[in-house]
Scaffold this motif. Structure first.
Motif, PDB file in Angstrom:
ATOM      1  N   ALA A  27       0.848  -1.200   0.000  1.00  0.00           N
ATOM      2  CA  ALA A  27       0.000   0.000   0.000  1.00  0.00           C
ATOM      3  C   ALA A  27       0.879   1.245   0.000  1.00  0.00           C
ATOM      4  CB  ALA A  27      -0.925  -0.004   1.206  1.00  0.00           C
ATOM      5  N   GLN A  28       0.716   2.049  -1.014  1.00  0.00           N
ATOM      6  CA  GLN A  28       1.541   3.246  -1.156  1.00  0.00           C
ATOM      7  C   GLN A  28       0.764   4.533  -0.929  1.00  0.00           C
ATOM      8  OE1 GLN A  28       4.879   3.081  -1.677  1.00  0.00           O
ATOM      9  NE2 GLN A  28       4.647   0.868  -1.529  1.00  0.00           N
ATOM     10  N   SER A  29      -0.538   4.470  -1.048  1.00  0.00           N
ATOM     11  CA  SER A  29      -1.320   5.692  -0.939  1.00  0.00           C
ATOM     12  C   SER A  29      -2.330   5.583   0.199  1.00  0.00           C
ATOM     13  CB  SER A  29      -2.073   5.951  -2.251  1.00  0.00           C
ATOM     14  OG  SER A  29      -3.089   4.989  -2.425  1.00  0.00           O
ATOM     15  N   LEU A  30      -2.831   6.715   0.594  1.00  0.00           N
ATOM     16  CA  LEU A  30      -3.851   6.760   1.635  1.00  0.00           C
ATOM     17  C   LEU A  30      -5.119   6.039   1.185  1.00  0.00           C
ATOM     18  CD1 LEU A  30      -4.684   7.755   4.409  1.00  0.00           C
ATOM     19  CD2 LEU A  30      -5.367   9.911   3.368  1.00  0.00           C
ATOM     20  N   ASP A  31      -5.464   6.162  -0.094  1.00  0.00           N
ATOM     21  CA  ASP A  31      -6.653   5.473  -0.609  1.00  0.00           C
ATOM     22  C   ASP A  31      -6.505   3.956  -0.506  1.00  0.00           C
ATOM     23  OD1 ASP A  31      -8.071   7.763  -1.209  1.00  0.00           O
ATOM     24  OD2 ASP A  31      -7.379   7.838  -3.290  1.00  0.00           O
ATOM     25  N   THR A  32      -5.326   3.446  -0.839  1.00  0.00           N
ATOM     26  CA  THR A  32      -5.090   2.008  -0.752  1.00  0.00           C
ATOM     27  C   THR A  32      -5.172   1.539   0.693  1.00  0.00           C
ATOM     28  OG1 THR A  32      -3.655   2.138  -2.695  1.00  0.00           O
ATOM     29  CG2 THR A  32      -3.508   0.146  -1.366  1.00  0.00           C
ATOM     30  N   TRP A  33      -4.570   2.287   1.607  1.00  0.00           N
ATOM     31  CA  TRP A  33      -4.639   1.941   3.031  1.00  0.00           C
ATOM     32  C   TRP A  33      -6.080   2.001   3.526  1.00  0.00           C
ATOM     33  CZ3 TRP A  33      -2.156  -0.611   6.527  1.00  0.00           C
ATOM     34  CH2 TRP A  33      -0.778  -0.778   6.418  1.00  0.00           C
ATOM     35  N   SER A  34      -6.812   3.006   3.092  1.00  0.00           N
ATOM     36  CA  SER A  34      -8.200   3.145   3.507  1.00  0.00           C
ATOM     37  C   SER A  34      -9.025   1.949   3.041  1.00  0.00           C
ATOM     38  CB  SER A  34      -8.779   4.444   2.959  1.00  0.00           C
ATOM     39  OG  SER A  34     -10.136   4.576   3.309  1.00  0.00           O
ATOM     40  N   GLN A  35      -8.830   1.528   1.804  1.00  0.00           N
ATOM     41  CA  GLN A  35      -9.549   0.371   1.275  1.00  0.00           C
ATOM     42  C   GLN A  35      -9.164  -0.896   2.043  1.00  0.00           C
ATOM     43  OE1 GLN A  35      -8.540   0.400  -2.874  1.00  0.00           O
ATOM     44  NE2 GLN A  35     -10.032   1.984  -3.374  1.00  0.00           N
ATOM     45  N   ALA A  36      -7.879  -1.053   2.336  1.00  0.00           N
ATOM     46  CA  ALA A  36      -7.429  -2.231   3.073  1.00  0.00           C
ATOM     47  C   ALA A  36      -8.016  -2.245   4.483  1.00  0.00           C
ATOM     48  CB  ALA A  36      -5.902  -2.263   3.143  1.00  0.00           C
ATOM     49  N   LEU A  37      -8.060  -1.098   5.138  1.00  0.00           N
ATOM     50  CA  LEU A  37      -8.624  -1.032   6.485  1.00  0.00           C
ATOM     51  C   LEU A  37     -10.119  -1.301   6.469  1.00  0.00           C
ATOM     52  CD1 LEU A  37      -6.647   1.972   7.995  1.00  0.00           C
ATOM     53  CD2 LEU A  37      -6.401  -0.452   8.556  1.00  0.00           C
ATOM     54  N   ASN A  38     -10.819  -0.811   5.464  1.00  0.00           N
ATOM     55  CA  ASN A  38     -12.253  -1.114   5.329  1.00  0.00           C
ATOM     56  C   ASN A  38     -12.472  -2.613   5.132  1.00  0.00           C
ATOM     57  OD1 ASN A  38     -13.229   1.487   5.652  1.00  0.00           O
ATOM     58  ND2 ASN A  38     -13.105   1.944   3.474  1.00  0.00           N
ATOM     59  N   THR A  39     -11.643  -3.229   4.311  1.00  0.00           N
ATOM     60  CA  THR A  39     -11.730  -4.666   4.075  1.00  0.00           C
ATOM     61  C   THR A  39     -11.448  -5.443   5.361  1.00  0.00           C
ATOM     62  OG1 THR A  39     -11.072  -4.389   1.770  1.00  0.00           O
ATOM     63  CG2 THR A  39     -10.808  -6.590   2.716  1.00  0.00           C
ATOM     64  N   LEU A  40     -10.404  -5.033   6.082  1.00  0.00           N
ATOM     65  CA  LEU A  40     -10.062  -5.711   7.336  1.00  0.00           C
ATOM     66  C   LEU A  40     -11.175  -5.560   8.370  1.00  0.00           C
ATOM     67  CD1 LEU A  40      -6.283  -4.787   7.594  1.00  0.00           C
ATOM     68  CD2 LEU A  40      -7.240  -7.078   7.268  1.00  0.00           C
ATOM     69  N   GLY A  41     -11.772  -4.383   8.438  1.00  0.00           N
ATOM     70  CA  GLY A  41     -12.866  -4.163   9.381  1.00  0.00           C
ATOM     71  C   GLY A  41     -14.065  -5.038   9.067  1.00  0.00           C
ATOM     72  N   ALA A  42     -14.426  -5.114   7.782  1.00  0.00           N
ATOM     73  CA  ALA A  42     -15.565  -5.943   7.378  1.00  0.00           C
ATOM     74  C   ALA A  42     -15.274  -7.422   7.634  1.00  0.00           C
ATOM     75  CB  ALA A  42     -15.883  -5.709   5.901  1.00  0.00           C
ATOM     76  N   ALA A  43     -14.063  -7.849   7.320  1.00  0.00           N
ATOM     77  CA  ALA A  43     -13.701  -9.252   7.534  1.00  0.00           C
ATOM     78  C   ALA A  43     -13.682  -9.594   9.016  1.00  0.00           C
ATOM     79  CB  ALA A  43     -12.340  -9.549   6.903  1.00  0.00           C
ATOM     80  N   SER A  44     -13.207  -8.696   9.842  1.00  0.00           N
ATOM     81  CA  SER A  44     -13.183  -8.935  11.288  1.00  0.00           C
ATOM     82  C   SER A  44     -14.600  -9.039  11.849  1.00  0.00           C
ATOM     83  CB  SER A  44     -12.415  -7.823  12.001  1.00  0.00           C
ATOM     84  OG  SER A  44     -11.067  -7.833  11.617  1.00  0.00           O
ATOM     85  N   THR A  45     -15.499  -8.209  11.343  1.00  0.00           N
ATOM     86  CA  THR A  45     -16.898  -8.275  11.766  1.00  0.00           C
ATOM     87  C   THR A  45     -17.508  -9.611  11.369  1.00  0.00           C
ATOM     88  OG1 THR A  45     -17.132  -5.885  11.604  1.00  0.00           O
ATOM     89  CG2 THR A  45     -19.165  -7.178  11.522  1.00  0.00           C
ATOM     90  N   ARG A  46     -17.222 -10.056  10.162  1.00  0.00           N
ATOM     91  CA  ARG A  46     -17.751 -11.347   9.707  1.00  0.00           C
ATOM     92  C   ARG A  46     -17.153 -12.498  10.513  1.00  0.00           C
ATOM     93  NH1 ARG A  46     -17.938  -8.132   5.194  1.00  0.00           N
ATOM     94  NH2 ARG A  46     -19.906  -8.194   4.073  1.00  0.00           N
TER      95      ARG A  46
END
Length: 87
Positions: A27-46
């Motif tokens: 991840a090089q950009s803030l957008d990429t990190w933001s997408q990864a964190l959103n994915t991690l949050g959703a996966a953790s909830t599941r």
């Protein structure tokens, strides 16, 4: 006992670990990190939902908060964010 969720839980943990590793190395950009964190949050909830469902299927109606806390602790450990003792 195989309740049909054990493999899915293990697979989701692998996916969470891989997304974190990708974000950590690529991840090089803030957008990429933001997408990864959103994915991690959703996966953790599941993951928490699957663990709760697994507990209900097993017939153990114990303390749900302690189960969720344990699940979050295990994910944090898997991601290298804490030691096995939860520190």
């Amino acid at each position: 006992m195989s309740d049909g969720l054990t493999d899915e839980i293990a697979l989701l943990r692998v996916i969470i670990r891989r997304v974190f590793e990708y974000a950590d190395t690529d991840a090089q950009s803030l957008d990429t990190w933001s997408q990864a964190l959103n994915t991690l949050g959703a996966a953790s909830t599941r993951l928490a939902g699957l663990l709760r469902t697994q507990q209900l299927i097993a017939g153990d109606n114990g303390d749900v908060i302690s189960v969720l806390s344990q699940a979050i602790g295990e994910v944090a450990h898997d991601l290298g964010l804490s030691d096995p003792a939860g520190n």
